[in-house]
Enzyme design. Structure first.
Site, PDB file in Angstrom:
ATOM      1  N   ASP A   1       0.795  -1.243   0.000  1.00 17.50           N
ATOM      2  CA  ASP A   1       0.000   0.000   0.000  1.00 17.50           C
ATOM      3  C   ASP A   1       0.826   1.291   0.000  1.00 17.50           C
ATOM      4  OD1 ASP A   1      -1.876  -1.989   0.267  1.00 17.50           O
ATOM      5  OD2 ASP A   1      -2.820  -1.200   2.074  1.00 17.50           O
TER       6      ASP A   1
ATOM      7  N   LYS B   1      -6.573  -5.037  -3.211  1.00 14.11           N
ATOM      8  CA  LYS B   1      -7.325  -5.655  -2.101  1.00 14.11           C
ATOM      9  C   LYS B   1      -8.186  -4.600  -1.424  1.00 14.11           C
ATOM     10  CE  LYS B   1      -4.264  -4.089   1.099  1.00 14.11           C
ATOM     11  NZ  LYS B   1      -4.710  -3.138   2.138  1.00 14.11           N
TER      12      LYS B   1
ATOM     13  N   CYS C   1      -2.079  -2.337   7.615  1.00  9.57           N
ATOM     14  CA  CYS C   1      -1.975  -3.289   6.502  1.00  9.57           C
ATOM     15  C   CYS C   1      -0.668  -4.071   6.504  1.00  9.57           C
ATOM     16  CB  CYS C   1      -2.234  -2.581   5.182  1.00  9.57           C
ATOM     17  SG  CYS C   1      -3.992  -2.129   5.050  1.00  9.57           S
TER      18      CYS C   1
HETATM   19  C1  VGL Z   1      -4.622   1.007   5.723  1.00 14.18           C
HETATM   20  C2  VGL Z   1      -6.095   2.076   7.109  1.00 14.18           C
HETATM   21  C3  VGL Z   1      -7.116   1.881   6.213  1.00 14.18           C
HETATM   22  C4  VGL Z   1      -3.215   0.550   5.457  1.00 14.18           C
HETATM   23  C5  VGL Z   1      -5.633   0.783   4.820  1.00 14.18           C
HETATM   24  O1  VGL Z   1      -2.821   0.420   4.272  1.00 14.18           O
HETATM   25  O2  VGL Z   1      -2.480   0.323   6.440  1.00 14.18           O
HETATM   26  N1  VGL Z   1      -4.858   1.647   6.861  1.00 14.18           N
HETATM   27  N2  VGL Z   1      -6.875   1.219   5.079  1.00 14.18           N
END
Ligand code: VGL
Ligand code: ZN
Length: 198
Positions: free
Chosen positions: A8, A102, A141
């Protein structure tokens, strides 16, 4: 076989984005240095529909919501197809072999790259047994992806200087790293890994 996993590393999780992680952009340096040392580089993207149940103000049917992580707690972020959901421009994306999206189910946080994706299958098909994990966010994540990787039997190293956390509560990243270690993940710096793979 070893693979580098970039979790991410997207505009919305870096300064100026919708859900910024402090110094989130600074992981580009160590990640880019590592890219050439791996035969396989996989990036995940948080890739939400516009009405994702993780977003503040989106009503969620508690009977449908999957998982223990609470819904409706995050600002709108990483909506599929938006600039905020793109991989960060400082990442040398041409060296990424595979991108896995995802978080597409509106009724689950979908923090882990292994949840409802083919990541595990793809890695096993390619003979990967050791994962080197980088990315954002340490306390969400990255943590959930690492814990699932351990459950699926991968040997996991977390690249300490190539992750950053959201830190909703101070100390969350530190606690997340401890939890990953407890689950059998190794912590190492990018310099140590570069030296190992020289
Ligand atoms: C994430 C909060 C909400 C992350 C993703 O990538 O850690 N954190 N969605
Ligand atoms: Zn998300």
């Amino acid at each position: 076989m070893d693979a580098l996993l970039i979790v991410d590393f997207q505009n919305d999780f870096t300064p100026g984005g919708a859900l910024p992680v402090a110094e989130g952009d600074e992981i580009a340096g160590p990640i880019n240095e590592l890219l050439d040392r791996f035969e396989l580089v996989v990036a995940t993207r948080d890739w939400h529909p516009p009405d994702h149940g993780s977003f503040v103000g989106v009503g969620v049917d508690p009977a449908k919501w999957r998982g223990a992580d609470p819904p409706s707690i995050w600002p709108v972020h990483c909506v599929e197809g938006t600039r905020g959901a793109e991989l960060h421009p400082d990442l040398e994306a041409a060296k990424v072999d595979l991108v896995i999206d995802k978080g597409q189910d509106p009724d689950s946080q979908g923090y882990s790259g292994f949840q409802d994706t083919r990541l595990g299958e793809i890695l096993r098909d390619r003979g990967v047994d050791r994962l080197f994990v980088t990315g954002l966010a340490t306390d969400y994540c990255v943590k959930n992806t690492v814990l699932d990787a351990r459950r699926e039997g991968f040997d996991v190293t977390v690249v300490e200087d190539a992750v950053r956390g959201v830190e909703v509560e101070p100390g969350d990243s530190e606690r997340a790293l401890e939890e990953m270690e407890q689950a059998g993940a190794r912590l190492a710096s990018s310099d140590e890994i570069l030296a190992e793979r020289a």
